[in-house]
Design a protein around this motif. Structure first.
Motif, PDB file in Angstrom:
ATOM      1  N   LEU A 911      35.894-123.770 -38.732  1.00  0.00           N
ATOM      2  CA  LEU A 911      36.233-122.349 -38.777  1.00  0.00           C
ATOM      3  C   LEU A 911      36.339-121.822 -40.205  1.00  0.00           C
ATOM      4  CD1 LEU A 911      37.257-119.747 -37.327  1.00  0.00           C
ATOM      5  CD2 LEU A 911      39.563-120.721 -37.501  1.00  0.00           C
ATOM      6  N   PHE A 912      36.935-122.580 -41.097  1.00  0.00           N
ATOM      7  CA  PHE A 912      37.165-122.111 -42.461  1.00  0.00           C
ATOM      8  C   PHE A 912      36.053-122.531 -43.430  1.00  0.00           C
ATOM      9  CE2 PHE A 912      41.448-122.366 -40.547  1.00  0.00           C
ATOM     10  CZ  PHE A 912      41.762-121.012 -40.624  1.00  0.00           C
ATOM     11  N   ASP A 913      34.949-123.038 -42.879  1.00  0.00           N
ATOM     12  CA  ASP A 913      33.757-123.334 -43.673  1.00  0.00           C
ATOM     13  C   ASP A 913      34.087-124.262 -44.851  1.00  0.00           C
ATOM     14  OD1 ASP A 913      30.997-123.048 -43.890  1.00  0.00           O
ATOM     15  OD2 ASP A 913      31.165-121.486 -45.406  1.00  0.00           O
ATOM     16  N   VAL A 914      34.805-125.340 -44.545  1.00  0.00           N
ATOM     17  CA  VAL A 914      35.212-126.295 -45.577  1.00  0.00           C
ATOM     18  C   VAL A 914      33.980-127.020 -46.105  1.00  0.00           C
ATOM     19  CG1 VAL A 914      36.574-128.364 -46.053  1.00  0.00           C
ATOM     20  CG2 VAL A 914      37.481-126.571 -44.555  1.00  0.00           C
ATOM     21  N   GLU A 915      33.823-127.065 -47.412  1.00  0.00           N
ATOM     22  CA  GLU A 915      32.659-127.684 -48.021  1.00  0.00           C
ATOM     23  C   GLU A 915      32.854-129.195 -48.142  1.00  0.00           C
ATOM     24  OE1 GLU A 915      31.740-125.906 -51.741  1.00  0.00           O
ATOM     25  OE2 GLU A 915      31.362-123.907 -50.894  1.00  0.00           O
ATOM     26  N   PRO A 916      31.774-129.956 -47.993  1.00  0.00           N
ATOM     27  CA  PRO A 916      31.867-131.412 -48.183  1.00  0.00           C
ATOM     28  C   PRO A 916      31.839-131.758 -49.663  1.00  0.00           C
ATOM     29  CG  PRO A 916      29.617-130.808 -47.676  1.00  0.00           C
ATOM     30  CD  PRO A 916      30.422-129.528 -47.599  1.00  0.00           C
ATOM     31  N   PRO A 917      32.019-133.024 -50.004  1.00  0.00           N
ATOM     32  CA  PRO A 917      31.821-133.442 -51.398  1.00  0.00           C
ATOM     33  C   PRO A 917      30.357-133.248 -51.799  1.00  0.00           C
ATOM     34  CG  PRO A 917      32.942-135.143 -50.111  1.00  0.00           C
ATOM     35  CD  PRO A 917      32.446-134.134 -49.141  1.00  0.00           C
ATOM     36  N   LEU A 918      30.102-133.358 -53.087  1.00  0.00           N
ATOM     37  CA  LEU A 918      28.731-133.260 -53.570  1.00  0.00           C
ATOM     38  C   LEU A 918      27.872-134.349 -52.931  1.00  0.00           C
ATOM     39  CD1 LEU A 918      29.313-132.545 -57.367  1.00  0.00           C
ATOM     40  CD2 LEU A 918      28.606-130.923 -55.598  1.00  0.00           C
ATOM     41  N   VAL A 919      26.672-133.974 -52.547  1.00  0.00           N
ATOM     42  CA  VAL A 919      25.754-134.857 -51.830  1.00  0.00           C
ATOM     43  C   VAL A 919      24.558-135.160 -52.719  1.00  0.00           C
ATOM     44  CG1 VAL A 919      24.222-135.059 -49.838  1.00  0.00           C
ATOM     45  CG2 VAL A 919      26.470-134.004 -49.568  1.00  0.00           C
ATOM     46  N   THR A 920      24.268-136.448 -52.925  1.00  0.00           N
ATOM     47  CA  THR A 920      23.170-136.843 -53.813  1.00  0.00           C
ATOM     48  C   THR A 920      21.924-137.280 -53.059  1.00  0.00           C
ATOM     49  OG1 THR A 920      23.941-139.134 -53.921  1.00  0.00           O
ATOM     50  CG2 THR A 920      24.810-137.591 -55.560  1.00  0.00           C
ATOM     51  N   THR A 921      22.028-137.474 -51.741  1.00  0.00           N
ATOM     52  CA  THR A 921      20.864-137.885 -50.958  1.00  0.00           C
ATOM     53  C   THR A 921      20.603-136.819 -49.907  1.00  0.00           C
ATOM     54  OG1 THR A 921      22.275-139.229 -49.491  1.00  0.00           O
ATOM     55  CG2 THR A 921      21.298-140.318 -51.391  1.00  0.00           C
ATOM     56  N   THR A 922      20.292-137.238 -48.671  1.00  0.00           N
ATOM     57  CA  THR A 922      19.947-136.256 -47.648  1.00  0.00           C
ATOM     58  C   THR A 922      21.167-135.550 -47.077  1.00  0.00           C
ATOM     59  OG1 THR A 922      19.957-138.013 -45.977  1.00  0.00           O
ATOM     60  CG2 THR A 922      17.866-137.508 -47.037  1.00  0.00           C
TER      61      THR A 922
END
Length: 942
Positions: A911-922
Motif C-alpha cells: 500500500l505505501f509503495d515501500v522501495e526494495p534495496p538497490l538491485v544489481t541483477t534482475t
C-alpha cells in the motif's frame, strides 16, 4: 479453541455450500477420545486477501472438539455431524485418521483466499509463506530460462528438494505450478519437514500437496484483473468450473479451467523504479560501494564507440558520422531487460467418479496445461569488441581519410549490437496427464486405494537473434567491387572460398545494417524435449487390533515410477555455430524405481491429563541405476491437560538424482586449472597450474542424497483464553552427499579433505600434475539449515464485546533461519542473513506476517503486514554500505457478496509503495520489486 468457537464455526456452515473454505484439522487423539480443531479460513484470515500465506504450521495449534464427538457439556453444541465441516487429513502422514496430531509440522492453505489473492499462479501465492524462498518469480527470472516455470522452494534448499503432489500423487509438472488451475484448488497442504518415508524421493525439505475440489456442484464463472500504480504490469484472467451428479447420484463429473495473460513490465518500467540497475563500484582500498544507475558496460555503447586511433571515445550516429560520447550513451546490461516477465498460461482439469458398490469407487481424471513466455532475454555479449578495416566501404570517407592520414589501418569498436543480436527467449511448455484409480473400504476400519497415471510435458524453447560469429566476421569484412559493396570472401579470386549467402554488414551506427545482413549474421537456437512420467501406487490402511490406549493402525503400500526424457536441438545448435550457445548436446535417458512403505500409529497412553502416541514409517526404494536405499521417520506427540501439545520427529530422507543430473551429455574443454591438492608433490616437473582436459556433464553413477531431519515443537491452546493458539517448532536439516556440479578447485579441495569420489575424479601424470579432471555432477556437497517457526492466532466473535455480527481475527507467523550452509570442497558458506540480490541462495534471518481482519456474513475487510528482515548485501565482499534494513509491507483487502450469487473482491499489495534495496541483477528474491499493485475480481455462481 474453546466450545463457543466450535459453535460459531458450525453456525457458518450454510455458507460453506457456496464458497471454498480452508479447514484445519488438528487433533490429538487415541482411541475414542479425539479432539479436533476446525476453522474456516475466512474466519481466520480475512486480515488480507492474500492472508492464505499465513496458514503455516497449522497442526502445531491447539486442541479442539472433534465432529465425531461433540462436547455434550455445551447446551448449544450441535449434535448433527453432517452440518459440520469435513475432516481434513493432512499430508504429514500416510495414515488417514481423524483425531491424530501429526508430529511433523504441516501448513494448510485455503482455496478461496488463493483465488481472491489474484496472484499470477499458485506458486506466487505460496511464495509469501515465510518458509518458502521466492527463487523463481516474474521479477527474478528475467534473463533466465526458468521463465515460464513456477516451482516451490521450501527452506531455500532448492526446488528439487521440495516434492509437489496433486491429490496425493506425483504429477509430470515437476514442481511447475503454472499447470495447476487455481480456481479448482480446495486447499494446499505443506509439510515443512522431511517426509520421504511417507512420500518418497524429493521430500527432503517438505511436501506441497495440492488438493483439488472434485465435489463441485453447479456452474461458477470468474474474472480478475490487476495493474501497478505506475500504470504497467497489466494482467487479466478468466476461469470457469462445473460439477454435477448423474446415474442416480452414484456418479459425479466435474471440469474446470482458467486462462491468465500477464503482460509483464517491459524495460521502460525501470524508469519509475530507481532501485533497479544499481551496481558495485570499486572505491579503492579494497572497498566497494553500492550505487544506483551504474553503467558498467562503459565505454561500450549500443551505437558503437571507437576504442582506438584519433577518434577514440567518439560514438557513431545512425548515419555513420561520429560525435562525442554522452552519459546517456552508456548503460548496464540489466537496463535492457524486462522488469517482470510476461506470461500466458492455461490450466484445465476434469474428473469423473462412479460408485460401483461394495464400498468401492472408481475414478478417472485428466489434466491439460500450457505456459508460454516470450520476451527479450539478453543482448548477445559474446563479442562486444570487434575490429574492422579502415578501408571498409561502409565507413564515411571523411573518417576513412582521417584514419589514412594518421596511419591507422583498422578501427576497433566497442558495440553491443542490440539492433541485431538482442536474443529473444520464446518458451512453450505443454503438459498432458491422465490417471485412473479405485478407492474403497471393507470391514470395520480397512480402506484402500490404487491408481495409475501417465503424463507428458512437451517443451520447446527458442532464442531468436543469436549471433553466428563466423558469419559476422565475414560480413563486416566488406569491400567494393565495381561500385558494389560485397563480402571480401566473395571478391577473392579463388571461388572455393566463396560464401554465396554472405551479405555485407554495416557496423557503423545503431540500425545502419540491412535486414538481409542481420539475417545472415544471426540465427535461432532451438531445443525441444519430451518428459514422461508413469506412476503406479497402491495403499492399504486399517486397525490391526486394539491396545490399552487405542487401536494400532497400519498403513502400507507399494509404488513404482518410470521417468524418461528425450531432447533434440536444432541443426545450427548441433553445428556449434553460435557465439553464446545455450543448447548444447541434447540429453536422453531415464530410470525407474520400485518402492514399498509402511507406517504405524501406536497409542501408548491415554488418561485425563496425558495422552501419548508414536508414529513410525519406513520406505525401501530400489532405483534401477543406484540400487536400494532406506528412508524412515520416527515421531511422537504428548498432550498435557488438553492445553499443551509436545511433538518431535526424527527422519532420514532422500533425494534421488534427476535425469539431467544423470544424463546431461559430457563436454570437453582444455584450460588452465588450479590444483589445491599440492601436499607432497615434490617431483621437479610438478605443475600446480597446468593445462588440463576437463570433462563436465551428467553422471550415471550418482546415488541419492541423504538427509537427517529433526523437528521439535510445542503448541499451546490455553483453556482460560478462548480462541488463542501458539505454536513453536524448531527444525534442523543436514544433507550429505548432496548433488552438485563442482569447480575444478572444489574437486581437488574435496580430495584433500579425504573424499574418495573426488580423488578418483582427478587423473595425474607421473609427475603428479593434473592431466584430466572430471567435474561432472557428483555427490560432493553438504547442505545444512536450521531455524524456528512461530505461529500465534486469536479469533473471537465480535458479539462478545461490541455486540456486532461476525468475528475479529488476528494471526501472526514468523520464521527465523539460524543457518543456511552450502559446502562444496573447501568452500563453506552460511548465507542466512545475506539478502543481496546477487547472493543466489541467501535468505533473510527473519520473515513474518501479521494479519488483522473483520469477517461478517457477507463482508470481509482486513489488513496484513509482511515483514522481511534485513542483513548483509553480501558478507563475502567489503561493501561500505552493504547493510540492508528490514522492510515492512502493508496489504489491504475487501470482499463482499451480493444476492448470494455474486462475490466481488479487491486488494492492494504494498500500500505505501515501500522501495526494495538497490538491485544489481534482475530482481530481488526477498523484497518487492514491483511496488504498489491493485487487483480486483468477481465470481458468479449458478
Amino acid at each position: 479453541m474453546a466450545i463457543d468457537d466450535v459453535e460459531h464455526a458450525s453456525e457458518r456452515v450454510p455458507r460453506l455450500e457456496k464458497r471454498s473454505w480452508l479447514l484445519l484439522n488438528e487433533a490429538s487423539g487415541v482411541g475414542d477420545m479425539m479432539y479436533q480443531r476446525q476453522f474456516t479460513l475466512r474466519s481466520l484470515l480475512c486480515g488480507s486477501i492474500a492472508s492464505f500465506a499465513l496458514l503455516a504450521g497449522a497442526p502445531a495449534l491447539a486442541q479442539t472438539v472433534s465432529p465425531a464427538e461433540p462436547d455434550r457439556s455445551s447446551p448449544e453444541a450441535d449434535p448433527d455431524a453432517d452440518a459440520r465441516p469435513e475432516t481434513i487429513v493432512v499430508t504429514g502422514s500416510r495414515i488417514e485418521r481423524a483425531g491424530f496430531d501429526q508430529p511433523t509440522p504441516t501448513t494448510v492453505v485455503g482455496g478461496a483466499e488463493i483465488q481472491q489473492a489474484a496472484r499470477v499462479n499458485l506458486q506466487q501465492a505460496l511464495n509469501e509463506l515465510p518458509q518458502i524462498r521466492n527463487s523463481v518469480a516474474p521479477s527474478t527470472a528475467t534473463g533466465n530460462t526458468s521463465s515460464g516455470t513456477a516451482p516451490v522452494d521450501l527452506r531455500g534448499l532448492g526446488s528439487v528438494r521440495t516434492l509437489t503432489l496433486v491429490n496425493g500423487r506425483r504429477f509430470v509438472g515437476d514442481n511447475n505450478l503454472n499447470f495447476v488451475p487455481t480456481n479448482l484448488v480446495k486447499r494446499i497442504e505443506l509439510v515443512t519437514g522431511g517426509a520421504s518415508a511417507a512420500w518418497g524421493s524429493g521430500a527432503v525439505a517438505g511436501v506441497v500437496n495440492i488438493i483439488l475440489d472434485d465435489d463441485l456442484d453447479g456452474l461458477t464463472l470468474g474474472a480478475q484483473t490487476g495493474f501497478s500504480s505506475r500504470g504497467d504490469g497489466f494482467r487479466y484472467g478468466f476461469d470457469a468450473s462445473y460439477g454435477t451428479d448423474f446415474a442416480d447420484g452414484r456418479a459425479h463429473v466435474m471440469i474446470g479451467g482458467e486462462y491468465l495473460k500477464d503482460r509483464g513490465i517491459d524495460p521502460g518500467g525501470r524508469t519509475d523504479r530507481p532501485w533497479l540497475g544499481a551496481g558495485l563500484v570499486d572505491i579503492g582500498n579494497g572497498q566497494l560501494e553500492l550505487q544506483p544507475d551504474v553503467n558498467d558496460l562503459a565505454p561500450i555503447t549500443r551505437e558503437g564507440t571507437v576504442l582506438t586511433g584519433p577518434f577514440a571515445g567518439q560514438v557513431f550516429n545512425p548515419d555513420g558520422s561520429l560525435r562525442p560520447s554522452r552519459e546517456a550513451d552508456f548503460f548496464s546490461l540489466y537496463d535492457l531487460l524486462y522488469v517482470a516477465n510476461p506470461l500466458e498460461r492455461i490450466g484445465t482439469y476434469g474428473r469423473v467418479t462412479f460408485d460401483i458398490g461394495g464400498g468401492a469407487t472408481v475414478w478417472a481424471d485428466a489434466m491439460y496445461g500450457r505456459s508460454r513466455t516470450n520476451q527479450p532475454f539478453f543482448p548477445d555479449f559474446s563479442a562486444p569488441v570487434f575490429t574492422v578495416s579502415a578501408s571498409n566501404p561502409f565507413l564515411s570517407p571523411t573518417i576513412a581519410d582521417a584514419l589514412a592520414a594518421s596511419g591507422e589501418t583498422s578501427l576497433t569498436i566497442g558495440r553491443l549490437l542490440t539492433d541485431t543480436f538482442f536474443m529473444t527467449f520464446d518458451s512453450d511448455r505443454v503438459t498432458k496427464e491422465g490417471a485412473i484409480g479405485i478407492e474403497g473400504s471393507f470391514g470395520d476400519s480397512w480402506e484402500y486405494d490404487a491408481h495409475f497415471s501417465h503424463g507428458e510435458i512437451d517443451s520447446e524453447s527458442r532464442f531468436f537473434n543469436s549471433s553466428i560469429p563466423d558469419n559476422f566476421a565475414r560480413a563486416i569484412d566488406a569491400t567494393s567491387v565495381n561500385g558494389q559493396i560485397v563480402c571480401s570472401v566473395n571478391a577473392d579470386v579463388d571461388p572455393s572460398n566463396d560464401d554465396p549467402a554472405c551479405v555485407p554488414f554495416n557496423p557503423f551506427g545503431d540500425g545502419a545494417s540491412s535486414a538481409e545482413a542481420r539475417d545472415y549474421v544471426s540465427g535461432t537456437q532451438f531445443s525441444g524435449s519430451v518428459t514422461k512420467l508413469d506412476s503406479a501406487a497402491a495403499r492399504l490402511q486399517g486397525d490391526l487390533f486394539s491396545l490399552w490406549a487405542g487401536p494400532l493402525t497400519l498403513a502400507m503400500g507399494a509404488e513404482a515410477r518410470w521417468e524418461e526424457r528425450a531432447e533434440r536441438i536444432g541443426p545450427l545448435d548441433e553445428a556449434g555455430v553460435f557465439g553464446l550457445p545455450v543448447f548444447n548436446d541434447p540429453l536422453e535417458g531415464g530410470f525407474n524405481v520400485k518402492e514399498g512403505f509402511a507406517e504405524v500409529l501406536l497409542p501408548l497412553w491415554k488418561s485425563e491429563g496425558l495422552e501419548l502416541d508414536v508414529n513410525g514409517a519406513a520406505r525401501y526404494s530400489d532405483y534401477s541405476l543406484s540400487g536400494g536405499i532406506w528412508s524412515w521417520k520416527v515421531g511422537g506427540t504428548a498432550r498435557l491437560f488438553r492445553d499443551l501439545l509436545l511433538r518431535a520427529t526424527r527422519s532420514r530422507d532422500i533425494r534421488a538424482p534427476s535425469i539431467t543430473n544423470l544424463f546431461a551429455v559430457n563436454s570437453i574443454n582444455v584450460r588452465p586449472v588450479v590444483d589445491n591438492d599440492t601436499e607432497g608433490r615434490n617431483h621437479p616437473d610438478y605443475n600446480p597450474n597446468p593445462q588440463a582436459t576437463i570433462f563436465s556433464g551428467g553422471n550415471p553413477d550418482l546415488v541419492p542424497e541423504v538427509s537427517q531431519n529433526w523437528t521439535v515443537g510445542a503448541s499451546l491452546s490455553p483453556s482460560f483464553l478462548s480462541g488463542f493458539n501458539l505454536s513453536v517448532d524448531y527444525y534442523d536439516i543436514k544433507i550429505d552427499n548432496a548433488i552438485a556440479t563442482p569447480s575444478v578447485s572444489d574437486v581437488t579441495a574435496a580430495c584433500v579433505q579425504g573424499d574418495a569420489t573426488a580423488c578418483n575424479s582427478v587423473i595425474r601424470d607421473a609427475t603428479g600434475t593434473i592431466d584430466t579432471i572430471y567435474v561432472v555432477a557428483q555427490n560432493i556437497a553438504r547442505f545444512e539449515t536450521s531455524g524456528v517457526d512461530i505461529e500465534a492466532s486469536y479469533r473471537t466473535p465480535m458479539a462478545d464485546f461490541l455486540g456486532l455480527p461476525g468475528s475479529l481475527n488476528v494471526r501472526a507467523l514468523v520464521t527465523y533461519v539460524h543457518e543456511l550452509v552450502f559446502q562444496t570442497g573447501f568452500n563453506r558458506r552460511d548465507v542466512a542473513g545475506d539478502v543481496g540480490d546477487s547472493v543466489v541462495d541467501g535468505l533473510p534471518k527473519w520473515r513474518g506476517i501479521l494479519s488483522v481482519g473483520y469477517d461478517a456474513d457477507d463482508f470481509d475487510i482486513g489488513a496484513r503486514a509482511r515483514y522481511v528482515g534485513g542483513g548483509n548485501f553480501n558478507d563475502e565482499q567489503n561493501i561500505v554500505n552493504g547493510d540492508i534494513d528490514a522492510r515492512t509491507y502493508i496489504d489491504l483487502n475487501v470482499s463482499f457478496d451480493v444476492m448470494d450469487s455474486f462475490t466481488f473482491y479487491g486488494n492492494v499489495s504494498n500500500l505505501f509503495d515501500v522501495e526494495p534495496p538497490l538491485v544489481t541483477t534482475t530482481g530481488s528474491a526477498h523484497y518487492d520489486n514491483i511496488g504498489r499493485y491493485f487487483a480486483v475480481g468477481a465470481k458468479v455462481r449458478f
